[in-house]
Design a protein around this motif. Structure first.
Motif, short mmCIF file in Angstrom:
data_model
loop_
_atom_site.label_atom_id
_atom_site.label_comp_id
_atom_site.label_asym_id
_atom_site.label_seq_id
_atom_site.Cartn_x
_atom_site.Cartn_y
_atom_site.Cartn_z
N SER A 238 -5.75 12.10 -20.83
CA SER A 238 -5.50 11.48 -22.12
C SER A 238 -4.64 10.23 -21.97
CB SER A 238 -4.80 12.48 -23.05
OG SER A 238 -4.32 11.86 -24.21
N ALA A 239 -5.03 9.17 -22.67
CA ALA A 239 -4.26 7.93 -22.62
C ALA A 239 -2.95 8.08 -23.37
CB ALA A 239 -5.08 6.79 -23.22
N GLU A 240 -2.92 8.89 -24.42
CA GLU A 240 -1.72 9.02 -25.25
C GLU A 240 -0.66 9.88 -24.59
OE1 GLU A 240 -0.35 10.71 -29.66
OE2 GLU A 240 -2.41 10.96 -28.96
N SER A 241 -1.06 11.06 -24.11
CA SER A 241 -0.09 12.03 -23.60
C SER A 241 -0.05 12.13 -22.09
CB SER A 241 -0.39 13.41 -24.19
OG SER A 241 -1.67 13.86 -23.76
N GLY A 242 -1.12 11.70 -21.41
CA GLY A 242 -1.22 11.91 -19.97
C GLY A 242 -1.64 13.31 -19.59
N PHE A 243 -1.93 14.17 -20.59
CA PHE A 243 -2.33 15.54 -20.31
C PHE A 243 -3.78 15.58 -19.83
CE2 PHE A 243 0.79 17.14 -23.75
CZ PHE A 243 1.81 17.16 -22.82
N PRO A 244 -4.13 16.53 -18.97
CA PRO A 244 -5.54 16.72 -18.59
C PRO A 244 -6.29 17.43 -19.71
CG PRO A 244 -4.18 18.36 -17.52
CD PRO A 244 -3.24 17.47 -18.27
N MET A 245 -7.46 16.94 -20.06
CA MET A 245 -8.27 17.51 -21.13
C MET A 245 -9.59 18.01 -20.56
SD MET A 245 -6.43 17.20 -23.84
CE MET A 245 -4.99 16.31 -24.43
N LEU A 246 -9.86 19.29 -20.75
CA LEU A 246 -11.08 19.90 -20.23
C LEU A 246 -12.23 19.63 -21.20
CD1 LEU A 246 -12.23 21.69 -17.95
CD2 LEU A 246 -11.71 23.67 -19.37
N VAL A 247 -13.36 19.13 -20.67
CA VAL A 247 -14.54 18.83 -21.48
C VAL A 247 -15.77 19.42 -20.80
CG1 VAL A 247 -13.55 16.73 -22.49
CG2 VAL A 247 -14.79 16.58 -20.33
N ASN A 248 -16.95 19.02 -21.26
CA ASN A 248 -18.23 19.45 -20.68
C ASN A 248 -18.49 20.94 -20.87
OD1 ASN A 248 -18.59 16.83 -19.87
ND2 ASN A 248 -18.11 17.20 -17.72
N TYR A 249 -18.35 21.39 -22.12
CA TYR A 249 -18.68 22.77 -22.44
C TYR A 249 -20.16 22.95 -22.79
CZ TYR A 249 -13.60 22.86 -23.09
OH TYR A 249 -12.25 22.74 -22.91
N GLY A 250 -20.90 21.86 -22.91
CA GLY A 250 -22.26 21.91 -23.45
C GLY A 250 -23.24 22.70 -22.63
N TYR A 251 -23.03 22.79 -21.31
CA TYR A 251 -23.92 23.58 -20.46
C TYR A 251 -23.59 25.07 -20.51
CZ TYR A 251 -25.79 19.41 -18.13
OH TYR A 251 -26.42 18.23 -17.84
N GLY A 252 -22.55 25.45 -21.25
CA GLY A 252 -22.03 26.81 -21.17
C GLY A 252 -22.93 27.87 -21.76
N MET A 253 -23.82 27.51 -22.71
CA MET A 253 -24.67 28.52 -23.32
C MET A 253 -25.66 27.84 -24.24
SD MET A 253 -22.43 30.07 -26.45
CE MET A 253 -21.92 28.97 -27.79
N ALA A 254 -26.68 28.61 -24.64
CA ALA A 254 -27.50 28.22 -25.78
C ALA A 254 -26.82 28.75 -27.04
CB ALA A 254 -28.90 28.80 -25.66
N LEU A 255 -26.98 28.04 -28.14
CA LEU A 255 -26.30 28.45 -29.37
C LEU A 255 -26.67 29.88 -29.76
CD1 LEU A 255 -26.37 25.33 -31.70
CD2 LEU A 255 -24.38 26.48 -30.75
#
Length: 722
Positions: A238-255
């Protein structure tokens, strides 16, 4: 830890057999874990598990992975083609328009999951990061999964709010399509790079980032999801906090595979759509090489997390020097059974004062009003993402006029998601539509139709339409009893849900009768120490308490506590919850000393370190002890614990003279919105209030702090009488 917040059931397939709906044996049935008990009268009934048999995947959805250097045959061809199309049509420096704003693409952030990540800016100079992908049905589904996962884990973090950041997922701003109709766009807070784009991380920085990702994955598993693609490029800074942000959940399942807001056990499997072989657990690699469906578990995520951190740290010798060797090696064991049980355990091994200092809120801890506003905005984004997906799935009917089953399943998922996010009007609308479609497709007594009715009943219950909910649950219970028998799991679940509704409606005798029937049926099938049996005993005890049958309620709760202490330990969260329930029963029986002892045990287990930065509940143990000491007429000790609770919630109270005590009480009540309005009762009864000041400020303090008319009147009356 609440394993189940509501009784919502999602159907994993379009035409399941009874065994697939949890009505028979299933080799992939989720394991039952120790019971979760609550003091608010709500049962934690088990949700239905995923189907053992599923429809074949299309070629586009087959087991594939992102490209890695040593596995060129593992390319996800559709994903590569979609990224190439985005880069061709939207090069760096170009613009795109949404219904709200025109944005300029400044740079590409890196190869991070599905779609392409860009850093962008709007006309006012505000900076964001955007994920852009083609406007296609499959891409829209992955985008909806991404937004749903981020929203649910941020909601879970808000539910267990602490004085430090306890979930590291990006803040979302907008989801929609470009005005030219070609692209889907998800806009989030500005990111600077991926995790592997940072060079020369110090040992403390590595430890902090490892802890942050472990905390986030723990939240993810508690809401019933797994991450399919943990690797350094799935973590953005993150540019604001410097915290690591986990993304890319889209492959995790079908709805359609989401089974609701139910915590995953360590070995509960969820089918995923893709992975990165370089960071995949050994069991997932074997599934991929054997051509099987990819099924990931929380322990699979542990391997990927450990491998990701090892890729940043380097050699085992360096890992040991940095204090990460044992934690990472435990999570990277070849046999999943040898890995830790959950990420809470992993994060606890990394947590220290330096980590908590680093994780403080960048702009101060948010108030409940701010958290509620954030939750509402995120819920709206989930609705917009589902609407995009439904629009690309349209029309509702096939060319021959038949209802499309995939639309019905999507609407059912949409309704459940809105339910869990508190959007009950939208949940009711979507669930009614899906119910009507299932009735047309399968008839009134098909499992999918009955599940949809049960979901609708749960939403009506939350919307205070108890009469409508009760009628639906009666229909579901009777239908399942005819179809599967009175002792079947589905029937018992329906009876439990109906009993919860009756209990919450104040009909304790009928609730007690149904819960006793469920318990008797479970005792014939399962052992007296089985987790489901213990849950049924705890639930029955709460209804007995409502009926003033205190001796039997105490006996059942003592039986449950004894089993939990022996099997899970005295400090396990489920044991502590049940001890708390038992203490409440002892208070009702007038056994104040016994209640005090239990409350002290809970308090000491919840706060082994007296540090406000630790993840203690905002009110929790201190409030409970305050209630107990108030019952013992020890007002000074009650007041001390109450003030500690308020201080942990972010409220500081300081008085130097007796004359200032009234002001202190009023300051506390005026700041209650930052903790919990039910503390007003304790404040009014444990703090000595000066009558003239109370009369002067009673209306202002009551109106500013309490939300219901009855609570306002209660505090006003107490202040006046004091």
């Amino acid at each position: 830890l609440k394993l189940c917040q509501d009784q919502v059931v999602l159907s994993p397939s379009l035409d399941p057999t009874p065994s697939e709906m949890g009505c028979g044996s299933s080799s992939r049935r989720r394991q039952d874990y120790a019971p979760t008990t609550q003091t608010d009268g709500e049962d934690a009934t088990p949700l239905k598990e995923e189907s053992e048999t599923e429809a074949p995947l299309s070629d586009e959805q087959s087991c594939s992975s992102r490209a890695v250097p040593d596995t060129k045959s593992a390319y996800d061809a559709p994903a590569v083609a979609s990224k190439a199309a985005v880069r061709e049509w939207l090069p760096v420096g170009s613009n795109f328009d949404t219904h709200e704003e025109r944005y300029t693409i400044e740079s590409e952030l890196g190869d991070s999951g599905f779609g392409v990540m860009f850093n962008i800016s709007d006309a006012q100079g505000s900076e964001f990061t955007a994920r852009i992908l083609p406007r296609e049905c499959r891409q829209a589904e992955m985008l909806a999964v991404e937004i749903l996962a981020i929203t649910l884990i941020r909601q879970e973090a808000r539910r267990h709010a602490t004085n430090f950041v306890n979930c590291f997922a990006p803040k979302l701003h907008l989801v929609g399509g470009t005005n030219d109709g070609k692209w889907l766009v998800l806009i989030m807070e500005r990111m600077v790079c991926t995790l592997d784009g940072i060079h020369q991380l110090t040992s403390s920085e590595l430890r902090r980032r490892a802890w942050a990702l472990a905390r986030t994955l723990g939240c993810l598993h508690r809401v019933g999801l797994v991450h399919a693609d943990i690797n350094p490029s799935s973590v953005l800074i993150s540019a604001e906090s410097g915290f690591p942000m986990l993304v890319n959940y889209g492959y995790g399942m079908a709805l359609s595979a989401w089974s609701g807001l139910q915590a995953l056990g360590p070995d509960d499997g969820t089918r995923i759509l893709a992975l990165t072989l370089e960071f995949a657990a050994p069991e997932l690699r074997r599934q991929y090489k054997g051509g099987h469906r990819l099924v990931a578990t929380p322990r699979s995520n542990m391997w990927s997390w450990a491998t990701t951190m090892q890729s940043l740290v380097g050699s085992p010798h360096m890992q040991s020097r940095l204090g990460l060797g044992r934690v990472l090696s435990n999570c990277a064991e070849e046999d999943p059974k040898d890995r830790p049980v959950c990420f809470q355990e992993v994060a606890g091994g990394l947590e220290d004062d330096s980590v908590l200092d680093w994780a403080q809120w960048p702009q101060g801890r948010r108030t409940p009003t701010q958290r509620e506003q954030e939750g509402g905005q995120e819920a709206q984004l989930v609705c917009e993402a589902f609407n995009l997906f439904l629009a690309l799935q349209a029309p509702d009917k096939q060319d021959n006029g038949a209802v499309r089953p995939d639309i019905a399943v999507t609407l059912a998922t949409f309704g459940a998601a809105c339910h869990f996010l508190g959007e009950y009007d939208k949940a009711e609308e979507a669930t009614r539509r899906s119910l009507h479609m299932f009735q047309q497709l399968h008839g009134e007594e098909h499992p999918l139709t009955l599940n949809s009715k049960s979901n609708l009943a749960s939403t009506l219950h939350k919307s205070s339409n108890c009469a409508g909910a009760e009628q639906l649950l009666k229909e579901v219970t009777e239908a399942r009893e005819r179809k599967f028998g009175s002792s079947d799991d589905c029937t018992l679940t329906s009876k439990s849900n109906l009993a919860v509704l009756l209990h919450d409606s104040g009909d304790f005798p009928r609730a007690r009768q149904l819960k006793r029937e469920v318990l008797d049926a479970l005792l014939l099938k399962l052992s007296a120490e089985h987790p489901r049996t213990l849950r049924a005993k705890s639930s029955l005890a709460r209804s007995l308490l409502g009926c003033a049958v205190l001796a039997e309620a105490e006996q059942l709760q003592r039986e449950v506590v004894a089993v939990l202490e022996r099997t899970l330990g005295a400090k396990h969260s489920d044991t502590l919850h049940e001890k708390n329930n038992l203490a409440t029963t002892l208070l009702s029986r007038g056994d104040f000393r016994g209640a005090e002892q239990l409350k002290r045990e809970v308090f000491e287990a919840c706060s082994p370190v007296q540090n406000a930065r630790r993840p203690r509940p905002l009110i929790g143990p201190d409030e409970e002890l305050s209630v107990t000491f108030r019952s013992l007429a020890d007002m000074e000790v009650a007041e001390r614990h109450l003030r500690e609770a308020l201080e942990l919630g972010g409220t500081q109270v300081v008085e130097n003279a007796p004359g200032a005590r009234a002001d202190g009480a009023l300051q506390c009540t005026q700041k209650l919105s930052d903790t919990d309005c039910n503390i007003a009762d304790l404040l009014a009864q444990t703090v000595v209030v000066d009558p003239p000041r109370a009369q002067k400020h009673e209306c202002a303090s009551a109106n500013e702090t309490l939300h219901s008319d009855s609570d306002r009147q209660f505090l006003s009356d107490v202040l006046r009488s004091a």
